[in-house]
Design a protein around this motif. Sequence first.
Motif, PDB file in Angstrom:
ATOM      1  N   GLU A 129      -2.167  50.869  98.147  1.00  0.00           N
ATOM      2  CA  GLU A 129      -2.734  49.824  97.297  1.00  0.00           C
ATOM      3  C   GLU A 129      -1.993  49.701  95.965  1.00  0.00           C
ATOM      4  N   LEU A 130      -1.362  50.804  95.546  1.00  0.00           N
ATOM      5  CA  LEU A 130      -0.651  50.803  94.272  1.00  0.00           C
ATOM      6  C   LEU A 130       0.617  51.619  94.418  1.00  0.00           C
ATOM      7  N   LEU A 131       1.747  51.025  94.040  1.00  0.00           N
ATOM      8  CA  LEU A 131       3.020  51.742  93.992  1.00  0.00           C
ATOM      9  C   LEU A 131       3.418  51.921  92.535  1.00  0.00           C
ATOM     10  N   ILE A 132       3.677  53.163  92.153  1.00  0.00           N
ATOM     11  CA  ILE A 132       4.145  53.489  90.804  1.00  0.00           C
ATOM     12  C   ILE A 132       5.581  53.971  90.916  1.00  0.00           C
ATOM     13  N   VAL A 133       6.467  53.387  90.124  1.00  0.00           N
ATOM     14  CA  VAL A 133       7.873  53.786  90.121  1.00  0.00           C
ATOM     15  C   VAL A 133       8.196  54.348  88.746  1.00  0.00           C
ATOM     16  N   ALA A 134       8.463  55.654  88.687  1.00  0.00           N
ATOM     17  CA  ALA A 134       8.773  56.332  87.430  1.00  0.00           C
ATOM     18  C   ALA A 134      10.269  56.574  87.335  1.00  0.00           C
ATOM     19  N   ASP A 135      10.754  56.824  86.120  1.00  0.00           N
ATOM     20  CA  ASP A 135      12.191  57.082  85.983  1.00  0.00           C
ATOM     21  C   ASP A 135      12.516  58.567  85.957  1.00  0.00           C
ATOM     22  N   ASP A 136      11.488  59.423  85.975  1.00  0.00           N
ATOM     23  CA  ASP A 136      11.725  60.855  86.147  1.00  0.00           C
ATOM     24  C   ASP A 136      10.462  61.501  86.692  1.00  0.00           C
ATOM     25  N   ILE A 137      10.607  62.746  87.151  1.00  0.00           N
ATOM     26  CA  ILE A 137       9.537  63.380  87.907  1.00  0.00           C
ATOM     27  C   ILE A 137       8.364  63.813  87.027  1.00  0.00           C
ATOM     28  N   THR A 138       8.617  64.229  85.775  1.00  0.00           N
ATOM     29  CA  THR A 138       7.491  64.587  84.920  1.00  0.00           C
ATOM     30  C   THR A 138       6.672  63.347  84.576  1.00  0.00           C
ATOM     31  N   GLY A 139       7.344  62.207  84.403  1.00  0.00           N
ATOM     32  CA  GLY A 139       6.629  60.958  84.179  1.00  0.00           C
ATOM     33  C   GLY A 139       5.797  60.567  85.385  1.00  0.00           C
ATOM     34  N   ALA A 140       6.320  60.826  86.580  1.00  0.00           N
ATOM     35  CA  ALA A 140       5.557  60.550  87.799  1.00  0.00           C
ATOM     36  C   ALA A 140       4.286  61.392  87.844  1.00  0.00           C
TER      37      ALA A 140
ATOM     38  N   ALA B 134      -1.848  53.782  82.548  1.00  0.00           N
ATOM     39  CA  ALA B 134      -2.092  54.121  83.950  1.00  0.00           C
ATOM     40  C   ALA B 134      -3.527  54.580  84.177  1.00  0.00           C
ATOM     41  N   ALA B 135      -4.157  55.146  83.138  1.00  0.00           N
ATOM     42  CA  ALA B 135      -5.536  55.602  83.284  1.00  0.00           C
ATOM     43  C   ALA B 135      -6.496  54.461  83.587  1.00  0.00           C
ATOM     44  N   TYR B 136      -6.073  53.220  83.325  1.00  0.00           N
ATOM     45  CA  TYR B 136      -6.940  52.061  83.548  1.00  0.00           C
ATOM     46  C   TYR B 136      -6.648  51.371  84.880  1.00  0.00           C
ATOM     47  N   LEU B 137      -5.669  51.836  85.616  1.00  0.00           N
ATOM     48  CA  LEU B 137      -5.311  51.201  86.879  1.00  0.00           C
ATOM     49  C   LEU B 137      -6.404  51.304  87.953  1.00  0.00           C
ATOM     50  N   PRO B 138      -7.213  52.375  87.992  1.00  0.00           N
ATOM     51  CA  PRO B 138      -8.269  52.420  89.007  1.00  0.00           C
ATOM     52  C   PRO B 138      -9.191  51.208  88.996  1.00  0.00           C
ATOM     53  N   ARG B 139      -9.414  50.613  87.830  1.00  0.00           N
ATOM     54  CA  ARG B 139     -10.249  49.401  87.781  1.00  0.00           C
ATOM     55  C   ARG B 139      -9.644  48.294  88.625  1.00  0.00           C
ATOM     56  N   LEU B 140      -8.331  48.183  88.631  1.00  0.00           N
ATOM     57  CA  LEU B 140      -7.669  47.126  89.385  1.00  0.00           C
ATOM     58  C   LEU B 140      -7.697  47.425  90.880  1.00  0.00           C
ATOM     59  N   ILE B 141      -7.473  48.680  91.238  1.00  0.00           N
ATOM     60  CA  ILE B 141      -7.483  49.043  92.652  1.00  0.00           C
ATOM     61  C   ILE B 141      -8.850  48.793  93.255  1.00  0.00           C
ATOM     62  N   ARG B 142      -9.895  49.199  92.566  1.00  0.00           N
ATOM     63  CA  ARG B 142     -11.249  49.036  93.102  1.00  0.00           C
ATOM     64  C   ARG B 142     -11.621  47.565  93.191  1.00  0.00           C
TER      65      ARG B 142
END
Length: 453
Positions: free
Chosen positions: A3-14, A214-222
């Motif tokens: 439902e959601l794809l997140i693309v980070a530029d490094d692994i700690t950011g992911a 990103a903490a607010y993304l669950p509102r969009l998914i739901r």
Amino acid sequence: MIELLIVADDITGALDTGVQLVKQHIPVRILTDPSDGCWDTPGYPVLVLAPETRHLSPADAYRLVSGIFQHARTLAIPFLYKKTDSALRGNIGAELQAMADVYPEESLCFVPAFPAAGRSTKSGVHYIDGTPVASSAFGQDPFSPVEESYVPSWLARRGLRQRCLSVECGQLPSVMEKGDILVFDAEIEEDLDQITGFVEQNSVRLLAGCAGFAAYLPRLIRRYGAPPEARRDLQHDMQRDPQRDLQRDLQRELQHDLQRDLQRELQHDLPDERHSLPDRQRFSLSAKDKPMIVFSGSLNRITGDQIRAAVAKGFTAIPITDSMLFQADSENLPDSLFADIRSKADLIFSPSQAKPSDPALAQPSSAYASGLGLLAKQIYECCRDRHWMIVGGDTLMAFLRAMRMESLIPLCEIESGVVLAGSLPGGFVFIAKSGGLGAIDVFADAKAWITAR
């Protein structure tokens, strides 16, 4: 279905982005090698990729990120989030341009602020603890210095061609023009909440920002997962009505209290079956009284200050030398090093704070980082029973590749930017931190967190 794809530029950011959704009971999986395009992760509605684009040229970053979003488009993934560095490092402009080019019929909302971590945006200028980012430690970053604080201008310098508009707090536009990229101000959490409402109202699918938004993304998914009737009700609820607004405020306050209580629980115990990890993989820390090894490849001034604070509290610092990296490459580390490790308690391995002109820093994501990864692997194989904390995205990714760990599961957030995670395969549990995040006593605090759980 993803439902959601997140693309980070490094692994700690992911990790620090993915854990924001885990805190709200949404399973997240991070792939350490997204290059093969195999994103089959049943049971995980959120997939995070870390293609390691921060140190690439803008053109190379554009090509890599464009390919990812083109594949996402063929899979009809509903929501896409380009995770960016909270200090604006890397190829942000080129990566946002790639996203816009793959979805030319869409508009994009970019929220660079992370108020909880001291990152704010006002009148388009990005600040680190009240200092314009270009004047902060990140302006002198040895790998990716940030040379402009006004976000639209910096994006243009880093590869953005699209029209980019700065949106000030309290002046959210009523509509968005197709193809626009809006950069939103935010100084406090309430600003992020208002921006989320704007995103919902305008049915925006393309989003960008750091872990804060990103903490607010669950509102969009739901909202997307709701049946058609519920979606219509949500759209109707966006119309201004004082009584509905009061009810919504009360609901948000209740949700905040629940999230706070959950976070307190996670600070004492690892996630259990309540989180319903689809693969039922159980992760556990070794005995809490074991010593800790911090392995840092970061040259960020913030990490340097944190290391000095940890040494003052009893950690022993072991410098990473060229000789150690050479010996690790030949798998010939001396027994004396391991004897030294076993004779001490809490340790911090870190390179000296080298000058940016040091040739070893010319390619931080390739040869140098690879050497750090091999060194960490050999130390880990000798010290599996210790608690591990790895600092710096390049270092962590090099370690994961050396260990052939294919994916990560974020477990919980210890403090802002400091994440407990487990690896697959193998079940290795460790703490990860970006070089530029964390409180001054982050290493001692992480050790205390383990001891108190």
